[in-house]
Design a protein around this motif. Structure first.
Motif, PDB file in Angstrom:
ATOM      1  N   TYR A 111       0.679  -1.277   0.111  1.00  0.00           N
ATOM      2  CA  TYR A 111       0.024   0.063   0.241  1.00  0.00           C
ATOM      3  C   TYR A 111       0.792   1.222  -0.094  1.00  0.00           C
ATOM      4  O   TYR A 111       1.959   1.243   0.731  1.00  0.00           O
ATOM      5  N   ILE A 112       0.445   2.195  -0.734  1.00  0.00           N
ATOM      6  CA  ILE A 112       1.194   3.509  -0.601  1.00  0.00           C
ATOM      7  C   ILE A 112       0.382   4.386   0.129  1.00  0.00           C
ATOM      8  O   ILE A 112      -0.770   4.496   0.145  1.00  0.00           O
ATOM      9  N   ALA A 113       1.022   5.266   1.126  1.00  0.00           N
ATOM     10  CA  ALA A 113       0.508   5.961   1.963  1.00  0.00           C
ATOM     11  C   ALA A 113      -0.130   7.208   1.407  1.00  0.00           C
ATOM     12  O   ALA A 113       0.468   7.800   0.605  1.00  0.00           O
ATOM     13  N   ALA A 114      -1.452   7.777   1.595  1.00  0.00           N
ATOM     14  CA  ALA A 114      -1.811   8.655   0.971  1.00  0.00           C
ATOM     15  C   ALA A 114      -1.331  10.043   1.605  1.00  0.00           C
ATOM     16  O   ALA A 114      -1.260  11.120   0.731  1.00  0.00           O
ATOM     17  N   GLY A 115      -1.025  10.424   2.834  1.00  0.00           N
ATOM     18  CA  GLY A 115      -0.361  11.638   3.484  1.00  0.00           C
ATOM     19  C   GLY A 115      -1.846  12.095   4.146  1.00  0.00           C
ATOM     20  O   GLY A 115      -2.814  11.353   4.383  1.00  0.00           O
ATOM     21  N   THR A 116      -1.609  13.269   4.856  1.00  0.00           N
ATOM     22  CA  THR A 116      -2.580  13.814   5.750  1.00  0.00           C
ATOM     23  C   THR A 116      -4.202  13.768   4.949  1.00  0.00           C
ATOM     24  O   THR A 116      -5.003  13.936   5.688  1.00  0.00           O
ATOM     25  N   GLY A 117      -4.179  13.983   3.622  1.00  0.00           N
ATOM     26  CA  GLY A 117      -5.456  14.122   3.161  1.00  0.00           C
ATOM     27  C   GLY A 117      -6.275  13.066   2.722  1.00  0.00           C
ATOM     28  O   GLY A 117      -7.218  13.200   2.493  1.00  0.00           O
ATOM     29  N   GLY A 118      -5.540  11.814   3.023  1.00  0.00           N
ATOM     30  CA  GLY A 118      -6.216  10.578   2.810  1.00  0.00           C
ATOM     31  C   GLY A 118      -6.456  10.165   1.292  1.00  0.00           C
ATOM     32  O   GLY A 118      -6.183  11.168   0.374  1.00  0.00           O
ATOM     33  N   THR A 119      -7.109   9.032   0.907  1.00  0.00           N
ATOM     34  CA  THR A 119      -7.094   8.485  -0.328  1.00  0.00           C
ATOM     35  C   THR A 119      -7.990   9.644  -1.277  1.00  0.00           C
ATOM     36  O   THR A 119      -7.603   9.727  -2.275  1.00  0.00           O
ATOM     37  N   ASP A 120      -8.825  10.276  -0.764  1.00  0.00           N
ATOM     38  CA  ASP A 120      -9.836  10.949  -1.415  1.00  0.00           C
ATOM     39  C   ASP A 120      -9.066  12.294  -2.018  1.00  0.00           C
ATOM     40  O   ASP A 120      -9.382  12.725  -3.398  1.00  0.00           O
ATOM     41  N   VAL A 153      -6.798  -3.038  -7.690  1.00  0.00           N
ATOM     42  CA  VAL A 153      -6.900  -1.524  -6.891  1.00  0.00           C
ATOM     43  C   VAL A 153      -7.689  -1.571  -5.950  1.00  0.00           C
ATOM     44  O   VAL A 153      -8.979  -2.133  -6.097  1.00  0.00           O
ATOM     45  N   TYR A 154      -7.307  -1.396  -4.728  1.00  0.00           N
ATOM     46  CA  TYR A 154      -8.115  -1.225  -3.421  1.00  0.00           C
ATOM     47  C   TYR A 154      -7.885   0.014  -2.553  1.00  0.00           C
ATOM     48  O   TYR A 154      -6.739   0.438  -2.427  1.00  0.00           O
ATOM     49  N   THR A 155      -8.993   0.718  -2.418  1.00  0.00           N
ATOM     50  CA  THR A 155      -8.658   1.961  -1.795  1.00  0.00           C
ATOM     51  C   THR A 155      -9.027   2.190  -0.331  1.00  0.00           C
ATOM     52  O   THR A 155      -9.294   3.089   0.367  1.00  0.00           O
ATOM     53  N   PRO A 165      -7.189   5.482  10.180  1.00  0.00           N
ATOM     54  CA  PRO A 165      -8.505   5.691   9.421  1.00  0.00           C
ATOM     55  C   PRO A 165      -8.668   4.909   8.126  1.00  0.00           C
ATOM     56  O   PRO A 165      -7.800   4.769   7.583  1.00  0.00           O
ATOM     57  N   ALA A 166     -10.130   4.621   7.936  1.00  0.00           N
ATOM     58  CA  ALA A 166     -10.058   4.040   6.520  1.00  0.00           C
ATOM     59  C   ALA A 166      -9.610   5.069   5.185  1.00  0.00           C
ATOM     60  O   ALA A 166      -9.630   6.211   5.462  1.00  0.00           O
ATOM     61  N   ARG A 167      -9.311   4.491   4.298  1.00  0.00           N
ATOM     62  CA  ARG A 167      -8.734   5.396   3.240  1.00  0.00           C
ATOM     63  C   ARG A 167      -7.673   6.324   3.579  1.00  0.00           C
ATOM     64  O   ARG A 167      -7.456   7.405   3.149  1.00  0.00           O
ATOM     65  N   SER A 168      -6.536   5.689   4.089  1.00  0.00           N
ATOM     66  CA  SER A 168      -5.248   6.197   4.381  1.00  0.00           C
ATOM     67  C   SER A 168      -4.181   5.836   3.463  1.00  0.00           C
ATOM     68  O   SER A 168      -3.262   6.391   3.583  1.00  0.00           O
ATOM     69  N   GLY A 169      -4.641   5.186   2.389  1.00  0.00           N
ATOM     70  CA  GLY A 169      -3.811   4.739   1.444  1.00  0.00           C
ATOM     71  C   GLY A 169      -4.197   4.075   0.222  1.00  0.00           C
ATOM     72  O   GLY A 169      -5.796   4.060   0.354  1.00  0.00           O
ATOM     73  N   ILE A 170      -3.637   3.447  -0.494  1.00  0.00           N
ATOM     74  CA  ILE A 170      -4.413   2.734  -1.746  1.00  0.00           C
ATOM     75  C   ILE A 170      -3.095   1.718  -2.002  1.00  0.00           C
ATOM     76  O   ILE A 170      -1.945   1.879  -2.243  1.00  0.00           O
ATOM     77  N   THR A 171      -3.658   0.521  -2.548  1.00  0.00           N
ATOM     78  CA  THR A 171      -2.769  -0.355  -2.859  1.00  0.00           C
ATOM     79  C   THR A 171      -3.276  -0.743  -4.576  1.00  0.00           C
ATOM     80  O   THR A 171      -4.264  -0.954  -4.856  1.00  0.00           O
ATOM     81  N   VAL A 172      -2.261  -0.742  -5.457  1.00  0.00           N
ATOM     82  CA  VAL A 172      -2.155  -0.981  -6.841  1.00  0.00           C
ATOM     83  C   VAL A 172      -1.458  -2.299  -6.936  1.00  0.00           C
ATOM     84  O   VAL A 172      -0.220  -2.249  -7.000  1.00  0.00           O
ATOM     85  N   GLU A 173      -1.939  -3.312  -6.653  1.00  0.00           N
ATOM     86  CA  GLU A 173      -1.174  -4.674  -6.771  1.00  0.00           C
ATOM     87  C   GLU A 173      -0.754  -5.181  -8.000  1.00  0.00           C
ATOM     88  O   GLU A 173      -1.659  -5.376  -8.990  1.00  0.00           O
ATOM     89  N   PRO A 174       0.423  -5.364  -8.328  1.00  0.00           N
ATOM     90  CA  PRO A 174       0.914  -5.987  -9.670  1.00  0.00           C
ATOM     91  C   PRO A 174       0.347  -7.781  -9.561  1.00  0.00           C
ATOM     92  O   PRO A 174       0.665  -8.296  -8.601  1.00  0.00           O
ATOM     93  N   ASN A 175      -0.296  -8.086 -10.524  1.00  0.00           N
ATOM     94  CA  ASN A 175      -0.894  -9.363 -10.500  1.00  0.00           C
ATOM     95  C   ASN A 175      -0.466 -10.031 -12.050  1.00  0.00           C
ATOM     96  O   ASN A 175      -0.519  -9.367 -12.908  1.00  0.00           O
ATOM     97  N   THR A 176      -0.185 -11.312 -11.918  1.00  0.00           N
ATOM     98  CA  THR A 176       0.038 -11.881 -12.870  1.00  0.00           C
ATOM     99  C   THR A 176      -1.009 -12.612 -13.937  1.00  0.00           C
ATOM    100  O   THR A 176      -1.104 -12.822 -14.855  1.00  0.00           O
ATOM    101  N   CYS A 177      -2.282 -12.450 -12.790  1.00  0.00           N
ATOM    102  CA  CYS A 177      -3.497 -12.860 -13.390  1.00  0.00           C
ATOM    103  C   CYS A 177      -4.613 -12.224 -12.876  1.00  0.00           C
ATOM    104  O   CYS A 177      -4.334 -11.899 -11.765  1.00  0.00           O
ATOM    105  N   PRO A 178      -5.875 -12.477 -13.185  1.00  0.00           N
ATOM    106  CA  PRO A 178      -6.913 -11.664 -12.718  1.00  0.00           C
ATOM    107  C   PRO A 178      -7.608 -12.464 -11.730  1.00  0.00           C
ATOM    108  O   PRO A 178      -6.974 -13.629 -11.638  1.00  0.00           O
ATOM    109  N   PRO A 179      -8.452 -11.715 -10.705  1.00  0.00           N
ATOM    110  CA  PRO A 179      -9.477 -12.539  -9.907  1.00  0.00           C
ATOM    111  C   PRO A 179     -10.085 -13.892 -10.517  1.00  0.00           C
ATOM    112  O   PRO A 179     -10.454 -13.867 -11.572  1.00  0.00           O
TER     113      PRO A 179
END
Length: 356
Positions: free
Chosen positions: A208-217, A301-303, A314-328
């Motif tokens: 996950y990448i941290a959003a900073g003080t403003g959150g994911t929004d 991507v998960y927010t 709190p919720a939405r403090s960051g975001i993950t963009v996961e490198p995947n070799t295949c889909p769900p």
């Protein structure tokens, strides 16, 4: 067809991790070999692989302004600091954490619908560890410790041999190397079939990448993906659609705002080297780039919408963009699953950096 898309459900990834702890306990006997130091090898107190934590042995690596900390359990990227600033949404090494933060996900990423799939004419069933969605989530290796192979000042290599088991009767050997340089962190994973029969495999990383003080929004996101996966209410794909004209079109880059995603994307735009690059604009003004090589054809991507109440952030403090070799649900559909012959290897590399 139900198109629930990404949802803000009350489900917490913490719950899935709690279930995973129980189902993975039998597999948690990671190797105890000592790391071989060479070149600029070192063993810092608590960060050199000699002491144990909830995240297993800890390995600190550094170069210039960049310092990273890797935990042996799930070959986890626990920390990435640039000039002392933490860039990740993460947890203490002495905590189990939640949301699969930083984990290397194997031997399949995301979900297997109802834990059942077929391979080479055999029907196989793996444990369901996400009961609310009747799914087997994120593989079998979230709480096993990888063996150290080599630890240098600027890199660490870890390995794990996955033995045949119920539902996944294949022997696979995995090697991961994390390294840092003046640009950032790089991760290369190699999967080798160490058995006598073909084996299906897929993998991902959940940093996950941290959003900073403003959150994911308040974050900006540029995501070079032309297609997203529609899903049902259990987040199992039901089809694909163009991102054009939807809230999931981040190709030109824009603020995330209230958009909520637990969404897979594909059809990635790439440069001449075959790399696809995601840009995160943190609310503190720092940019982070995530790049993936051609082995990673998908991004999940998960927010960060549903953390547990116990998490300090709190919720939405960051975001993950996961490198995947295949889909769900790839083990069910067969889409982009690597079918690895005995002795064959597959390798994939991704990295994160702060542009200067």
């Amino acid at each position: 067809m139900t198109d629930a898309g990404p949802t803000r459900s009350g489900w917490s990834r913490r719950g899935a991790l709690t279930t995973l702890t129980a189902t993975s306990a039998a597999a948690a006997l990671g190797g105890r070999a000592a790391a071989r130091s060479s070149g600029g090898g070192h063993h810092l107190p608590g960060h050199g692989g000699g002491e144990q934590s909830a995240s297993g042995r800890l390995y600190e690596i550094r170069s210039g302004h960049h310092r990273a900390l890797v935990g042996g359990v799930a070959a986890t990227l626990l920390s990435w600091r640039v000039s002392g600033e933490e860039m990740l949404l993460t947890h203490s090494p002495d905590e189990v954490g939640e949301g699969f933060q930083g984990k290397t996900i194997l031997p399949w990423p995301n979900r297997i619908d109802r834990g059942t799939y077929e391979f080479n004419g055999e029907r196989l069933r793996v444990p369901i560890n996400e009961p609310s969605r009747q799914a087997a989530l994120h593989g079998l290796m979230n709480f096993v410790e990888w063996e150290p192979v080599r630890h240098r000042t600027d890199s660490v290599s870890l390995r794990y041999l996955l033995h045949p088991q119920y539902g996944y009767p294949f022997r696979m050997a995995f090697l991961v190397e994390y390294s840092v340089d003046r640009h950032g962190v790089r991760c290369t994973l190699t999967a080798e079939n160490a058995g006598e029969h073909e084996a299906p495999v897929g993998w991902a990383n959940h940093t996950y990448i941290a959003a900073g003080t403003g959150g994911t929004d308040g974050m900006e996101l540029r995501l070079p993906a032309a297609t997203y996966y529609r899903t049902n209410e259990r987040l199992i794909p039901t089809g694909t659609a163009s991102v054009a004209g939807t809230e999931y079109d981040f190709r030109s880059g824009r603020t995330i705002g209230s958009t909520s995603m637990d969404t897979a994307f594909k059809d990635l735009a790439r440069n001449r080297r075959g790399h696809a690059t995601v840009r995160f604009g943190r609310t503190d003004g720092l940019d982070v780039l995530l790049w993936v090589d051609e082995s990673y054809g998908y991004l999940q991507v998960y927010t960060d919408d549903a953390p547990s109440e116990q998490r300090p952030q709190p919720a939405r403090s960051g975001i993950t963009v996961e490198p995947n070799t295949c889909p769900p649900n790839a083990f069910v559909t067969g889409e982009a699953v690597r079918v690895v012959r005995p002795g064959e290897r597959h390798t994939g590399t991704w990295g994160v950096l702060v542009p200067r």
